[in-house]
Motif scaffolding. Structure first.
Motif, short mmCIF file in Angstrom:
data_model
loop_
_atom_site.label_atom_id
_atom_site.label_comp_id
_atom_site.label_asym_id
_atom_site.label_seq_id
_atom_site.Cartn_x
_atom_site.Cartn_y
_atom_site.Cartn_z
N HIS A 1 49.93 55.09 46.36
CA HIS A 1 50.28 54.03 47.33
C HIS A 1 51.73 54.20 47.80
O HIS A 1 52.59 54.68 47.07
CB HIS A 1 50.07 52.63 46.72
CG HIS A 1 50.23 51.56 47.73
ND1 HIS A 1 51.43 50.89 47.93
CD2 HIS A 1 49.37 51.07 48.67
CE1 HIS A 1 51.28 50.04 48.93
NE2 HIS A 1 50.04 50.12 49.40
N TYR B 1 54.12 52.27 48.00
CA TYR B 1 55.19 51.57 47.27
C TYR B 1 55.57 52.29 45.96
O TYR B 1 56.48 51.84 45.26
CB TYR B 1 54.74 50.15 46.86
CG TYR B 1 54.55 49.16 47.99
CD1 TYR B 1 55.23 49.27 49.18
CD2 TYR B 1 53.69 48.07 47.81
CE1 TYR B 1 55.05 48.32 50.19
CE2 TYR B 1 53.51 47.13 48.81
CZ TYR B 1 54.18 47.25 50.00
OH TYR B 1 54.00 46.31 50.97
N SER C 1 46.57 50.46 51.47
CA SER C 1 45.37 50.13 50.69
C SER C 1 44.10 50.61 51.40
O SER C 1 43.18 51.12 50.75
CB SER C 1 45.25 48.63 50.51
OG SER C 1 46.42 48.10 50.03
N MET D 1 43.50 48.75 43.05
CA MET D 1 43.31 49.94 43.91
C MET D 1 42.42 50.96 43.19
O MET D 1 41.58 51.61 43.80
CB MET D 1 44.66 50.56 44.27
CG MET D 1 45.51 49.64 45.12
SD MET D 1 47.16 50.29 45.45
CE MET D 1 47.79 48.95 46.50
N ASN E 1 43.49 42.90 47.54
CA ASN E 1 44.33 42.56 46.38
C ASN E 1 43.61 41.47 45.58
O ASN E 1 43.98 40.29 45.59
CB ASN E 1 45.70 42.04 46.83
CG ASN E 1 46.49 43.07 47.61
OD1 ASN E 1 45.95 43.75 48.47
ND2 ASN E 1 47.77 43.19 47.32
N HIS F 1 56.80 39.38 48.52
CA HIS F 1 56.93 39.15 49.96
C HIS F 1 57.26 37.70 50.28
O HIS F 1 57.97 37.41 51.24
CB HIS F 1 55.63 39.56 50.67
CG HIS F 1 55.46 41.04 50.76
ND1 HIS F 1 54.77 41.76 49.83
CD2 HIS F 1 55.92 41.93 51.68
CE1 HIS F 1 54.80 43.04 50.16
NE2 HIS F 1 55.49 43.17 51.28
N GLU G 1 52.23 39.96 54.49
CA GLU G 1 52.28 39.12 53.29
C GLU G 1 53.54 38.25 53.29
O GLU G 1 53.71 37.42 52.40
CB GLU G 1 52.23 39.98 52.02
CG GLU G 1 50.86 40.56 51.74
CD GLU G 1 50.83 41.38 50.46
OE1 GLU G 1 51.72 41.26 49.62
OE2 GLU G 1 49.87 42.17 50.31
P1 13P Z 1 49.24 47.74 52.34
O1 13P Z 1 47.78 47.61 52.50
O2 13P Z 1 50.02 47.41 53.58
O3 13P Z 1 49.63 49.07 51.78
O4 13P Z 1 49.74 46.63 51.31
C1 13P Z 1 49.32 46.66 49.99
C2 13P Z 1 49.97 45.65 49.18
O5 13P Z 1 49.59 45.46 48.06
C3 13P Z 1 51.05 44.85 49.77
O6 13P Z 1 51.70 44.11 48.81
#
Ligand code: 13P
Length: 299
Positions: free
Chosen positions: A21, A23, A38, A61, A111, A174, A199
């Protein structure tokens, strides 16, 4: 040991695909076969031909990958990498909301746990939430657990009534971003364009110039020379890699769960084939319908 080299060797030997991912720490992204948001990770997990998938991200995920590819071995180097947002919507809450609003479909943010997805009609990600809601026939839609994402959906799909379950669910990272922080950054970098993740709270969305998923940011941040990026700090690495001439300013936002995996964890997981993700068949079969319906709705 050079973990990065050994990881690439092991992945080839074991027919494993490493999906990471946006992040995750920079060094984990740099050994990936595929980095993405995601939705991109879910799509690639479904299409992949490798016999093993290693998911470097948070637990939902990896569960999503396993649900979409039940015949594959799915590993996650840190099974303790949770998502506090995912914990905010239980299967019981979905059942209660559905019986209070008979006939209204439940759109669940990816999520969420596999057990929660299994109770829902369709999943969505931040990349396709509005398209998913628009694709439904019903005028009233139940949506959870992220109320900020729901608010962005309402802006784009005003013809539907979107009821959030729980009323105020959200990602703690967020949700704590403030308009004052955006205004301070705008004063500091007056030429920068502000892009935030959906978010973020509605007032932060309004204070931004653009809104989108992490994948959207990566695809679209070539358009301007200077950006203020309002999401988890891990995103700065792929942005700077892809657009070396562009200036990116981040905010103070770190998801500890996304920073758990080390190269050593990834190496050991691959070497020992450990930390396999298991989703009980009946739950997986029901959750798969909701995820596949999303993939069709956002094709
Ligand atoms: P994305 O789908 O934009 O990657 O976001 C995933 C996520 O968990 C954001 O906190």
């Amino acid at each position: 040991m050079n973990y990065a080299e050994e990881i690439r060797k092991l992945a080839a030997e074991k027919d494993a695909l490493i999906l990471v991912h946006n992040y995750e720490p920079a060094e984990i992204q740099d050994v990936a076969d595929i980095c993405g948001d995601s939705l991109e990770l879910a799509r690639k997990a479904k299409e992949a031909s490798a016999s093993t998938l290693v998911i470097c991200g948070v637990y939902f995920m990896a569960e999503t990958a396993k649900i979409l590819s039940p015949e594959k071995t799915v590993l996650i180097p840190r099974p303790d990498a949770g998502c506090p947002l995912a914990d905010q919507l239980t299967p019981e809450m979905v059942r209660a909301a559905k019986s209070a609003h008979p006939g209204a479909p439940f759109v669940v943010y990816v999520n969420s746990s596999a057990a929660t997805k299994a109770e829902c009609d369709i999943t969505c990600t931040s990349a396709n939430a509005a398209d998913v809601v628009r694709s439904l026939e019903s005028d009233t839609v139940l949506f959870g657990p992220d109320a900020n994402l729901a608010s962005w959906v309402r802006e784009q799909v005003p013809e539907k009534t979107v009821i959030t379950v729980p009323e105020n669910g959200g990602c703690p990272i967020h949700h704590k971003v403030t308009v004052e922080e955006i205004e301070r950054l705008r004063r500091e970098f007056p030429n920068a364009t502000v892009i935030c993740h959906p978010e973020c709270a509605p007032e932060v969305q309004k204070a931004s110039d653009m809104i989108g998923s992490t994948g959207y940011m990566i695809r679209n941040c070539g358009e301007k020379q200077e950006w203020i990026i309002v999401t988890e700090s891990g995103i700065l690495h792929p942005l700077r890699k892809r657009y070396p001439e562009t200036v990116f300013h981040g905010i103070e936002a770190v998801c500890d769960n996304m920073k758990l995996i080390t190269l050593k964890d990834l190496y050991e997981t691959l070497a020992e084939g450990k930390n396999e993700v298991v989703v009980e068949k009946e739950t997986a079969d029901r959750a798969r319908k909701a995820i596949e319906r999303m993939i069709e709705a956002s094709a």
